[in-house]
Motif scaffolding. Structure first.
Motif: not given
Length: 375
Positions: A189-190, A193
């Protein structure tokens, strides 16, 4: 290349309208699920079926329309005086899902689907024997490639991993990938995005079997590939257990031959293990079917207590077609029948109809559940 959309069966069990104190998200998911599983409905239809007020339904529908998840289908033919009802349905192509399957013994796969589980694009990267950081690097490349192919907003990414994944979506242990305590979802996710959901491969496969292949409410799905995993569904609800290992049968000990030492069944019936055994049998002038029959019998030793003790109505297998087919299934059926009461003979033991895409479709179903509450 476009693929046929999978059929939709009964939803996983969900409560009805939320009472005061329950969340708005619950009622939102209820509206989405009614539309996802059935025919187009009017606002009045949804109010009647859900027990929600018309004002609440109208408010939720307006929100979901703004977000692009619901569209107007047309109007229902009027059968009397009054304004015809406007019908609503899920906008199934409004968003895309990226689904990754990391459980193959020689390849990592990714697909793009719409909200209906229809696969539009597929990519893969060879991964024979890769583990640790090398495997993680391939996952990064695969997801980056898949995201570049998207043509609509991404609802989320579903990742199916062979191993134990906890409720915080941390990969506690994956023996075949040599991952321990890996925060895979937050990491992806980091980096990319997008919302990422991670779960065990067999657990997502059982979601796909129930949602897209008309699986019953009481079933175990056994996945044979890089390892041996099991996904369990009881009374229409996925079961993980407090140790997150419900349905995981790979470490159950069996005797390959009378008098032999007991060994984990996973050492005998993974895809690589069976292929090695078949190669040896052919060299020794033996029939490869004997290997598959033994695998089916041993699997029956493990599954029979679960079938009888949990009252399962379905045992579903998935794996390479040349291994998990009629020969293995017939031996499995005989082995289970020998070890269960006669009244348990109604259990249906078969290979999934979803083929090699079952884990990918399950990863997409995981995203629908996590992001929209559709189960």
């Amino acid at each position: 290349m476009k693929r046929r959309s999978p059929t939709r069966s009964a939803a996983l069990r969900r409560e009805t309208a939320a009472l005061p104190g329950h969340t708005r998200a619950h009622n939102r998911a209820l509206i989405l699920q009614m539309l996802y599983r059935g025919t187009p409905l009017s606002r009045a239809d949804m109010a009647r079926e859900s027990g929600l007020t018309r004002v609440t339904v109208s408010d939720l529908v307006a929100e979901l329309q703004r977000e692009g998840f619901i569209v107007e289908r047309g109007v229902r033919t009027a059968s009397g005086p009054g304004k015809p009802a406007v019908l609503l349905e899920i906008a199934r192509n409004s968003h895309q899902i990226v689904a990754l399957d990391l459980s193959g013994h020689d390849v990592f796969r990714a697909v793009l689907t719409n909200l209906d589980g229809e696969i539009s694009e597929e990519i893969s990267i060879p991964s024979p024997g890769v583990t640790g950081d090398e495997a993680l690097s391939i996952v990064d490349d695969l997801l980056e490639w898949a995201l570049q192919l998207t043509t609509a907003p991404v609802l989320g990414v579903g990742v199916a991993v062979p191993g134990i994944v906890d409720r915080d979506q941390v990969v506690r242990r994956s023996v075949s990938l040599d991952w321990t305590g890996l925060d895979l979802a937050p990491r992806l996710t980091s980096k990319f995005g997008v919302p990422v959901s991670v779960a065990n491969d067999a657990n997502v496969a059982v979601l796909a079997e129930h949602s897209f292949a008309e699986g019953s409410n009481d079933l175990i799905l056994v996945k044979i590939d890089r390892g041996v995993g099991g996904g369990l569904l009881l009374d229409g609800r996925p079961v993980l257990g407090s140790r997150l290992t419900a349905g995981e049968i790979g470490q159950v000990l069996v005797r390959p031959e009378p008098g032999a030492p007991r060994v984990p069944i996973e050492s005998l019936i993974t895809a690589p293990a069976m292929r090695r055994q078949i190669e040896k049998a052919v060299v020794d002038g033996q029939d490869k079917d004997a290997v598959l029959q033994r695998a089916g019998r041993l699997l029956g030793v493990v599954l029979a207590p679960l079938v009888s003790g949990l009252g399962l109505t379905d045992v579903v297998l998935t794996g390479p077609g040349e291994l998990v087919g009629d020969v293995l299934i017939e031996a499995l059926r005989d082995s289970v029948a020998e070890r269960t009461p006669s009244e348990d003979d109604s259990v249906d033991i078969h290979v999934t109809t979803l083929g090699r895409d079952i884990v990918l479709r399950g990863a997409a179903a995981l995203v629908l559940t996590e992001r929209l509450g559709i189960a």
